[in-house]
Design a protein around this motif. Sequence first.
Motif, mmCIF file in Angstrom:
data_model
loop_
_atom_site.group_PDB
_atom_site.id
_atom_site.type_symbol
_atom_site.label_atom_id
_atom_site.label_comp_id
_atom_site.label_asym_id
_atom_site.label_seq_id
_atom_site.Cartn_x
_atom_site.Cartn_y
_atom_site.Cartn_z
ATOM 1 N N LYS A 192 0.407 -1.006 0.221
ATOM 2 C CA LYS A 192 -0.391 -0.328 0.373
ATOM 3 C C LYS A 192 0.997 1.313 -0.266
ATOM 4 O O LYS A 192 1.850 1.379 0.960
ATOM 5 C CB LYS A 192 -0.781 0.130 1.225
ATOM 6 C CG LYS A 192 -1.781 0.722 1.312
ATOM 7 C CD LYS A 192 -2.500 1.775 2.674
ATOM 8 C CE LYS A 192 -1.945 2.323 3.286
ATOM 9 N NZ LYS A 192 -1.665 3.637 2.869
ATOM 10 N N GLY A 228 -4.380 0.926 5.385
ATOM 11 C CA GLY A 228 -2.846 0.013 5.912
ATOM 12 C C GLY A 228 -3.391 -0.574 7.396
ATOM 13 O O GLY A 228 -2.770 -2.349 7.187
ATOM 14 N N VAL A 232 -2.593 -4.444 7.767
ATOM 15 C CA VAL A 232 -2.236 -5.160 9.256
ATOM 16 C C VAL A 232 -2.583 -6.490 10.097
ATOM 17 O O VAL A 232 -1.443 -7.071 10.611
ATOM 18 C CB VAL A 232 -1.312 -3.975 10.136
ATOM 19 C CG1 VAL A 232 -1.429 -4.564 11.651
ATOM 20 C CG2 VAL A 232 -0.611 -2.978 9.269
ATOM 21 N N GLU A 266 10.741 1.038 9.850
ATOM 22 C CA GLU A 266 11.451 1.326 9.689
ATOM 23 C C GLU A 266 11.140 2.947 9.760
ATOM 24 O O GLU A 266 9.945 3.546 8.592
ATOM 25 C CB GLU A 266 12.096 1.440 7.919
ATOM 26 C CG GLU A 266 12.525 0.578 7.412
ATOM 27 C CD GLU A 266 13.878 -0.158 7.748
ATOM 28 O OE1 GLU A 266 14.446 0.639 8.320
ATOM 29 O OE2 GLU A 266 14.651 -1.190 8.247
ATOM 30 N N LEU A 267 11.392 3.548 11.160
ATOM 31 C CA LEU A 267 10.536 5.458 11.120
ATOM 32 C C LEU A 267 11.355 6.162 11.407
ATOM 33 O O LEU A 267 12.262 5.938 10.589
ATOM 34 C CB LEU A 267 9.993 3.973 12.916
ATOM 35 C CG LEU A 267 9.131 3.170 13.160
ATOM 36 C CD1 LEU A 267 8.846 2.780 14.812
ATOM 37 C CD2 LEU A 267 8.509 3.082 12.183
ATOM 38 N N GLY A 268 11.042 7.170 11.894
ATOM 39 C CA GLY A 268 11.440 8.450 11.702
ATOM 40 C C GLY A 268 12.753 8.605 12.317
ATOM 41 O O GLY A 268 13.793 7.570 13.147
ATOM 42 N N PHE A 399 10.429 17.100 10.056
ATOM 43 C CA PHE A 399 10.114 16.474 8.589
ATOM 44 C C PHE A 399 9.521 17.390 7.995
ATOM 45 O O PHE A 399 8.160 17.264 7.111
ATOM 46 C CB PHE A 399 8.624 15.647 8.449
ATOM 47 C CG PHE A 399 9.845 15.000 7.871
ATOM 48 C CD1 PHE A 399 9.702 13.765 8.266
ATOM 49 C CD2 PHE A 399 7.812 13.650 6.899
ATOM 50 C CE1 PHE A 399 10.460 12.240 7.320
ATOM 51 C CE2 PHE A 399 8.230 12.113 5.811
ATOM 52 C CZ PHE A 399 9.459 11.700 6.399
ATOM 53 N N LEU A 425 18.348 6.738 13.910
ATOM 54 C CA LEU A 425 18.756 6.476 12.323
ATOM 55 C C LEU A 425 19.890 6.678 12.121
ATOM 56 O O LEU A 425 20.405 5.834 10.896
ATOM 57 C CB LEU A 425 17.523 7.164 11.437
ATOM 58 C CG LEU A 425 17.033 6.135 10.436
ATOM 59 C CD1 LEU A 425 16.964 4.884 10.111
ATOM 60 C CD2 LEU A 425 15.952 7.547 9.633
HETATM 61 P P1 NAD Z 1 2.743 7.454 8.709
HETATM 62 O O1 NAD Z 1 3.116 6.691 9.854
HETATM 63 O O2 NAD Z 1 1.513 9.135 8.768
HETATM 64 O O3 NAD Z 1 2.364 6.902 7.700
HETATM 65 C C1 NAD Z 1 2.821 5.994 6.920
HETATM 66 C C2 NAD Z 1 2.157 4.692 5.900
HETATM 67 O O4 NAD Z 1 1.431 4.255 6.728
HETATM 68 C C3 NAD Z 1 0.738 5.161 4.809
HETATM 69 O O5 NAD Z 1 1.121 4.394 3.621
HETATM 70 C C4 NAD Z 1 -0.407 5.669 5.706
HETATM 71 O O6 NAD Z 1 -1.102 5.089 5.332
HETATM 72 C C5 NAD Z 1 0.073 4.059 6.622
HETATM 73 N N1 NAD Z 1 -0.385 4.678 8.542
HETATM 74 C C6 NAD Z 1 -0.859 5.566 8.340
HETATM 75 N N2 NAD Z 1 -2.137 5.040 10.041
HETATM 76 C C7 NAD Z 1 -1.874 3.833 9.428
HETATM 77 C C8 NAD Z 1 -2.176 2.856 10.517
HETATM 78 N N3 NAD Z 1 -2.864 2.672 11.469
HETATM 79 N N4 NAD Z 1 -1.513 1.165 10.463
HETATM 80 C C9 NAD Z 1 -1.638 0.886 9.175
HETATM 81 N N5 NAD Z 1 -0.865 1.673 8.286
HETATM 82 C C10 NAD Z 1 -0.971 3.009 8.319
HETATM 83 O O7 NAD Z 1 4.283 8.121 7.957
HETATM 84 P P2 NAD Z 1 4.378 9.710 6.792
HETATM 85 O O8 NAD Z 1 3.749 10.631 7.194
HETATM 86 O O9 NAD Z 1 3.124 8.766 5.913
HETATM 87 O O10 NAD Z 1 5.405 9.543 6.624
HETATM 88 C C11 NAD Z 1 6.297 9.971 7.533
HETATM 89 C C12 NAD Z 1 7.332 8.684 7.567
HETATM 90 O O11 NAD Z 1 7.925 8.300 7.624
HETATM 91 C C13 NAD Z 1 8.177 10.253 9.339
HETATM 92 O O12 NAD Z 1 8.405 9.771 10.148
HETATM 93 C C14 NAD Z 1 9.765 9.560 8.362
HETATM 94 O O13 NAD Z 1 10.800 9.603 9.153
HETATM 95 C C15 NAD Z 1 8.992 8.319 7.623
HETATM 96 N N6 NAD Z 1 9.962 7.449 6.986
HETATM 97 C C16 NAD Z 1 11.194 6.395 7.739
HETATM 98 C C17 NAD Z 1 11.878 5.969 6.597
HETATM 99 C C18 NAD Z 1 12.996 4.824 7.062
HETATM 100 O O14 NAD Z 1 13.937 3.954 6.558
HETATM 101 N N7 NAD Z 1 13.464 4.560 8.327
HETATM 102 C C19 NAD Z 1 12.246 6.279 5.525
HETATM 103 C C20 NAD Z 1 11.162 6.773 5.010
HETATM 104 C C21 NAD Z 1 9.862 8.072 5.563
#
Ligand code: NAD
Length: 788
Positions: A192, A228, A232, A266-268, A399, A425
């Motif tokens: 997704k 999403g 999950v 992989e998070l923030g 961000f 990270l």
């Molecule tokens: P987000 O967590 O809001 O969304 C990410 C994805 O998750 C989207 O596809 C969204 O639709 C989905 N999502 C949202 N809520 C969900 C839920 N409850 N269950 C399942 N899926 C859900 O993040 P964002 O705003 O799209 O992206 C920015 C974040 O991503 C930042 O924190 C950034 O640091 C992180 N990021 C990390 C890496 C890495 O490799 N560590 C790479 C790129 C981005």
Amino acid sequence: MTILERYQAMDYATAPEARSEADAWLAARDFSKSLFIAGDWRAGIDARTFDTEDPSDGKLLAKVSEAGAADIDAAVAAARKALPKWSAASGYERAKVLYAVGRAMQRHQRLFAVLESLDNGKPIRESRDIDVPLAIRHFIHHAGWTQSLDREFPGRKAAGVVGQIIPWNFPLLMLAWKVAPALATGCTVVLKPAEFTPLTAILFAEICERAGVPKGVVNIVHGGPEAGAAIVNHSGIDKIAFTGSSEVGKIIRKATAGSGKKLSLELGGKSAFIVFEDADLDSAVEGLVDGIWFNQGQVCCAGSRLLVQESVADAFIAKVKVRMSRLRVGAPLDKNTDIGPLVDRTQLDRVKRLVEEGARQGAVCWQPDCDVPTIGYYHLPTLATGVAPANILAQEEVFGPVLATMSFRTNEEAVELANNTRYGLAASVWSENVNLALHVAPQLKAGVVWINGTNMFDAACGFGGYRESGFGREGGREGLEEYLAPSEPHGPVIKPAAPRPAARDNGEGHAIDRTAKLFIGGKQVRPDGNYSLPVLTPKGKLAGEVGLGSRKDIRDAVSAARACKAWPDATAYNRAQVLYYLAENLSGRTEEFASRLVELTGASHKAAKAEVEQSIERLFYYAGMADKFEGLVHQPPVRTVTLALHEPVGVVGIVAPDDAPLLGLISLIAPALAMGNTVVAIPSETAPLVATDLYQVIEYSDLPAGAINIVTGKRAELTAVLARHDDVDGLWVVAEAETCAMAEAESTGNLKRVWTGHGRSLDWASAEGEPFLRRAVEIKNVWVPYGD
Ligand code: NAD
């Protein structure tokens, strides 16, 4: 006018990238059918759509189908159906498909780049020169892995059907990081994309059709958090790979607890960009521009905290301001643009709010005086000085294009400030003294460290975080691990602890009455609550008593483990010798331990003696591995060596089994210790005297105080305390299913790395080797450039 004056008066003309092909693609596609399931293009079952727009002007690009729960069901069913054939295909068959995908992407490289910039707002120079080429490289690199899997990962199978959820900041690149290793290992995929940026994933699905990816192997569904969450929580999925915010990562950790799904997050981040006084300041300024203003700062590993040595801080900040004034903020498709719009109005509002709050908390926020388009979601590059370590701009992931600046005096202070974050990270270290840089890199709690560089990525090198930046790696050998099924040998299902019958005194009396204490910080200590727990033989007779450990005892044990620096700082050779010595001392007491096992487990003397001997052998094995389970050196296609270092995870909690109470305990603590972790162990609840008998063996074996701590008591209660403790970095649990699920669910405070047997024990006779060592290390990739 002199030539110099003319030169200075010159401005850039616009240099727009043509968008006609992208517009033609947008016009020709039927977006009302944009779910790609089982090789078909479908509308969502309830025909819902959502808008995706161009962030530079807010105009609609497409109305994309939104997947509902029934669509996710269909996608999972398609992936399940395709799994047996795809995972059984030969490496060569899969290699051909991955290679074809990479080549087809290459043929449509420019279309991908333009679509990405239209949908996300990133400058075309970035999508054209970085995102798309790296995505292609990922497929071609992973094509090569398929044929070496059997040799490199003998006996390992595909993890199965994988649910993949990605963010909007690198839509195509994140897709590639997810899909390529999954296909290479024989998994099938339900992916997704983020709701702001679905377009390049749709083009990618077209490429899959053309490149001969079998139907159902790649399924792409669109939507937001609801879609999403449906992925999950789907019972037909074996592994979840998520990239996104730490907040959602924690929700997913909780949601998957106890499900047995493999998980990578992989998070923030809030990465430090450290400039030492001997750095080449001009290069560091260029690095910083890339570190924080690349992709408008919407980068998980953005160097959003500038730490600069006090002696050069003023000079460096002055240079940064001059450089910032020259950044060009403008249309994403203009090849001169350095900074485009943020992805969406909500993101712009969020960044503005954080900057206002940072200023309210005392930061001085400076922005260059430059032209900004009047429409679109633009935010000027922002430099915050006078930022206190607790300021929101120093702690929260913004961000966006916002840099928080702090200064330091000594090297130690630089490391302390860099690590003063819940994330882990990445980090950049700038110094012309490579000795200093390589001294600092291992001290930084971050999964990636770039020396005199930033934002370097390659398919051959793992990427991923420590702490709340998540767990698991993408790319490289370690990235493939995430898509292979676990390989530990299963043992019996563990039943929940039965209520204890009242003890019957065995009537033999004890020569001198002794209650085993706890072992914390190198000393035998009484339990805080001053309660003890009877230990019974299988026939219900009283074998002795052990301390009933409590929350306070676990906290003390964790503090002792955290305070023990001598063990993680010891050389691997030194650790090996201590473990050999531990084995030697245990071997001197083989008979005594065998008798204890006979008494507590009812095993025959022969079986008990075999368990002790195997425990000694296991200690020997891990002693030997202490200086052999080493990292790798990668040579990515830039002038850099990348050192994939194995570092200890930190403080590891270990919950040992009841079956094989000695061998199970040793099989878990030995790899953790061998790799330099410090340990808080909860031994078998039914046979804890086996562990308390070890105290003396440990005391004679030169293990530094705090390296191992043992707290006896009730397994489920003590495990919960370890799981919730934010100073525990890893937790390994062999226990009944409820306790395993609870450990996973309660671990979200600091996103500790939890491994459990999911309610089963292991076959301890063969529970040895790489999976245990791998779990005992974090892999840190240190990038060291070379050449002038
Ligand atoms: P987000 O967590 O809001 O969304 C990410 C994805 O998750 C989207 O596809 C969204 O639709 C989905 N999502 C949202 N809520 C969900 C839920 N409850 N269950 C399942 N899926 C859900 O993040 P964002 O705003 O799209 O992206 C920015 C974040 O991503 C930042 O924190 C950034 O640091 C992180 N990021 C990390 C890496 C890495 O490799 N560590 C790479 C790129 C981005």
